[in-house]
Design an enzyme around this catalytic site. Structure first.
Site, mmCIF file in Angstrom:
data_model
loop_
_atom_site.group_PDB
_atom_site.id
_atom_site.type_symbol
_atom_site.label_atom_id
_atom_site.label_comp_id
_atom_site.label_asym_id
_atom_site.label_seq_id
_atom_site.Cartn_x
_atom_site.Cartn_y
_atom_site.Cartn_z
ATOM 1 N N ASP A 10 -20.775 -37.527 -19.572
ATOM 2 C CA ASP A 10 -21.371 -37.366 -18.253
ATOM 3 C C ASP A 10 -22.889 -37.523 -18.466
ATOM 4 O O ASP A 10 -23.370 -37.397 -19.599
ATOM 5 C CB ASP A 10 -21.020 -35.973 -17.728
ATOM 6 C CG ASP A 10 -21.754 -35.634 -16.456
ATOM 7 O OD1 ASP A 10 -21.782 -36.476 -15.547
ATOM 8 O OD2 ASP A 10 -22.318 -34.513 -16.367
ATOM 9 N N LEU A 11 -23.627 -37.808 -17.399
ATOM 10 C CA LEU A 11 -25.080 -38.013 -17.564
ATOM 11 C C LEU A 11 -25.886 -36.757 -17.224
ATOM 12 O O LEU A 11 -26.470 -36.123 -18.098
ATOM 13 C CB LEU A 11 -25.525 -39.179 -16.668
ATOM 14 C CG LEU A 11 -27.023 -39.467 -16.651
ATOM 15 C CD1 LEU A 11 -27.498 -40.008 -17.986
ATOM 16 C CD2 LEU A 11 -27.369 -40.453 -15.540
ATOM 17 N N THR A 18 -31.218 -33.515 -15.262
ATOM 18 C CA THR A 18 -31.637 -33.961 -13.931
ATOM 19 C C THR A 18 -31.186 -32.997 -12.841
ATOM 20 O O THR A 18 -31.603 -33.134 -11.690
ATOM 21 C CB THR A 18 -31.069 -35.359 -13.645
ATOM 22 O OG1 THR A 18 -29.786 -35.412 -14.247
ATOM 23 C CG2 THR A 18 -31.941 -36.452 -14.174
ATOM 24 N N GLY A 47 -21.737 -32.553 -10.563
ATOM 25 C CA GLY A 47 -20.622 -33.489 -10.704
ATOM 26 C C GLY A 47 -20.098 -34.016 -9.378
ATOM 27 O O GLY A 47 -19.215 -34.862 -9.339
ATOM 28 N N ARG A 50 -23.043 -37.707 -3.890
ATOM 29 C CA ARG A 50 -24.107 -37.463 -2.913
ATOM 30 C C ARG A 50 -23.524 -37.142 -1.531
ATOM 31 O O ARG A 50 -23.926 -36.187 -0.875
ATOM 32 C CB ARG A 50 -25.015 -38.697 -2.830
ATOM 33 C CG ARG A 50 -26.397 -38.402 -2.299
ATOM 34 C CD ARG A 50 -27.229 -39.672 -2.247
ATOM 35 N NE ARG A 50 -27.259 -40.388 -3.505
ATOM 36 C CZ ARG A 50 -27.585 -41.673 -3.633
ATOM 37 N NH1 ARG A 50 -27.909 -42.380 -2.559
ATOM 38 N NH2 ARG A 50 -27.591 -42.267 -4.816
ATOM 39 N N SER A 115 -20.264 -41.154 -15.001
ATOM 40 C CA SER A 115 -21.124 -40.316 -14.156
ATOM 41 C C SER A 115 -20.844 -40.519 -12.677
ATOM 42 O O SER A 115 -20.475 -41.616 -12.251
ATOM 43 C CB SER A 115 -22.589 -40.677 -14.442
ATOM 44 O OG SER A 115 -23.441 -40.136 -13.466
ATOM 45 N N ALA A 116 -21.066 -39.474 -11.877
ATOM 46 C CA ALA A 116 -20.904 -39.572 -10.427
ATOM 47 C C ALA A 116 -22.133 -40.200 -9.778
ATOM 48 O O ALA A 116 -22.109 -40.600 -8.615
ATOM 49 C CB ALA A 116 -20.677 -38.183 -9.846
ATOM 50 N N SER A 117 -23.213 -40.295 -10.543
ATOM 51 C CA SER A 117 -24.490 -40.727 -9.968
ATOM 52 C C SER A 117 -24.583 -42.231 -9.746
ATOM 53 O O SER A 117 -24.165 -43.027 -10.584
ATOM 54 C CB SER A 117 -25.641 -40.297 -10.880
ATOM 55 O OG SER A 117 -26.855 -40.823 -10.403
ATOM 56 N N ASN A 119 -27.489 -43.442 -9.516
ATOM 57 C CA ASN A 119 -28.785 -43.722 -10.143
ATOM 58 C C ASN A 119 -28.687 -43.737 -11.669
ATOM 59 O O ASN A 119 -29.713 -43.704 -12.358
ATOM 60 C CB ASN A 119 -29.803 -42.645 -9.718
ATOM 61 C CG ASN A 119 -30.056 -42.654 -8.221
ATOM 62 O OD1 ASN A 119 -30.442 -43.673 -7.654
ATOM 63 N ND2 ASN A 119 -29.813 -41.523 -7.559
ATOM 64 N N ASP A 171 -20.661 -31.142 -18.050
ATOM 65 C CA ASP A 171 -21.251 -29.829 -17.750
ATOM 66 C C ASP A 171 -20.735 -29.240 -16.443
ATOM 67 O O ASP A 171 -21.111 -28.138 -16.077
ATOM 68 C CB ASP A 171 -22.782 -29.933 -17.674
ATOM 69 C CG ASP A 171 -23.243 -30.656 -16.421
ATOM 70 O OD1 ASP A 171 -22.642 -31.704 -16.084
ATOM 71 O OD2 ASP A 171 -24.177 -30.174 -15.756
HETATM 72 C C1 BG6 Z 1 -23.867 -36.080 -10.524
HETATM 73 C C2 BG6 Z 1 -24.688 -34.831 -10.300
HETATM 74 O O1 BG6 Z 1 -24.003 -36.516 -11.844
HETATM 75 O O2 BG6 Z 1 -24.278 -37.120 -9.645
HETATM 76 C C3 BG6 Z 1 -24.612 -34.422 -8.833
HETATM 77 O O3 BG6 Z 1 -24.186 -33.779 -11.102
HETATM 78 C C4 BG6 Z 1 -25.053 -35.588 -7.949
HETATM 79 O O4 BG6 Z 1 -25.443 -33.298 -8.613
HETATM 80 C C5 BG6 Z 1 -24.197 -36.819 -8.248
HETATM 81 O O5 BG6 Z 1 -24.915 -35.253 -6.573
HETATM 82 C C6 BG6 Z 1 -24.600 -38.038 -7.437
HETATM 83 O O6 BG6 Z 1 -25.867 -38.441 -7.847
HETATM 84 P P1 BG6 Z 1 -26.757 -39.555 -7.116
HETATM 85 O O7 BG6 Z 1 -27.833 -39.849 -8.131
HETATM 86 O O8 BG6 Z 1 -25.872 -40.737 -6.856
HETATM 87 O O9 BG6 Z 1 -27.262 -38.946 -5.855
HETATM 88 MG MG MG Z 2 -23.118 -33.345 -14.930
#
Ligand code: BG6
Ligand code: MG
Length: 222
Positions: A10-11, A18, A47, A50, A115-117, A119, A171
């Site tokens: 995971d990131l 972050t 995790g 958005r 990762s869920a992000s 970004n 995490d």
């Molecule tokens: C996850 C974070 O890795 O990514 C979350 O733990 C976050 O808190 C999610 O909401 C989405 O991230 P992003 O960068 O696409 O808004």
């Molecule tokens: Mg995480």
């Protein structure tokens, strides 16, 4: 010959801290909406995508808003977050991460990001870790967020490995559940009380070394 065990990370909260920036950005937004938002609520967003995060915050404040405003608030939060992370560099890599990744590379293990992000690539580039990953699966590539195992299953598919041949570092509770649901070995990074569903749990990446996993791998594969 046996395939080398894959390592999936995971990131946010595992590679870099972050979570503090997500917290600041969500808290600013919640304040504008007059919704109480503390570290306790933030923990529940780890995790979580958005969209789902904003849905949760609005439900905590008993607010219903138009789709247009929802989109606007998401964009606003992300812009704020992007500004906060714009100054990130290698110094923000969490302790023990580089050493462990180097040991995995030295031993020819496939490495993926799950990762869920949305970004994720921007952050990996900023901290100079993009090249370390053989596969990157992030919020742009999945339909179902954690605790659904989709993100980790896609990472395994890209690495051409079976889920039972993969170890996931996470995490968040949602992430540990996703790894367990996908049939991978789950390693929690954080508090044992929170991540009790994980197969193993450590406070951070300085609490173990490559040999620890080498032992587990040799026991399960022989
Ligand atoms: C996850 C974070 O890795 O990514 C979350 O733990 C976050 O808190 C999610 O909401 C989405 O991230 P992003 O960068 O696409 O808004
Ligand atoms: Mg995480």
């Amino acid at each position: 010959m046996k395939t080398k065990t894959a390592f999936i990370f995971d990131l946010d909260g595992v590679i870099v801290d972050t979570a503090k920036y997500h917290f600041i950005a969500w808290q600013r937004l919640a304040k504008k909406l007059d919704i109480n938002f503390t570290e306790k609520e933030n923990e529940q967003l780890k995790g979580v995508s958005r969209v789902k995060s904003l849905e949760k915050i609005l439900s905590w404040g008993n607010k219903t808003i138009s789709e247009e405003l929802f989109q606007q608030l998401m964009d606003e939060k992300n812009q704020d977050y992007l500004n906060l992370i714009s100054k990130m560099d290698e110094k923000e890599i969490l302790p023990g991460v580089k050493q462990f990744l180097t040991a995995l590379q030295d031993n020819n293990h496939p490495i993926a990001l799950g990762s869920a992000s949305k970004n994720a690539k921007t952050i990996l580039k900023a901290v100079n870790l993009l090249e370390v990953f053989d596969a990157i699966v992030d919020g742009n590539h999945v339909e179902k967020g954690k605790p659904d195992p989709e993100v980790f299953l896609k990472a395994c598919a890209q690495l051409n490995t079976e889920p039972t041949n993969a170890i996931v570092f996470e995490d968040s509770i949602a992430g540990i559940q996703a790894a367990n649901a996908g049939g991978m070995l789950s390693v929690g990074i954080g508090q044992k009380e929170v991540l009790h569903e994980a197969d193993h749990c450590f406070e951070n990446l300085t609490q173990f070394d490559y040999d620890f996993f080498q032992n587990i791998i040799s026991q399960t594969k022989n």
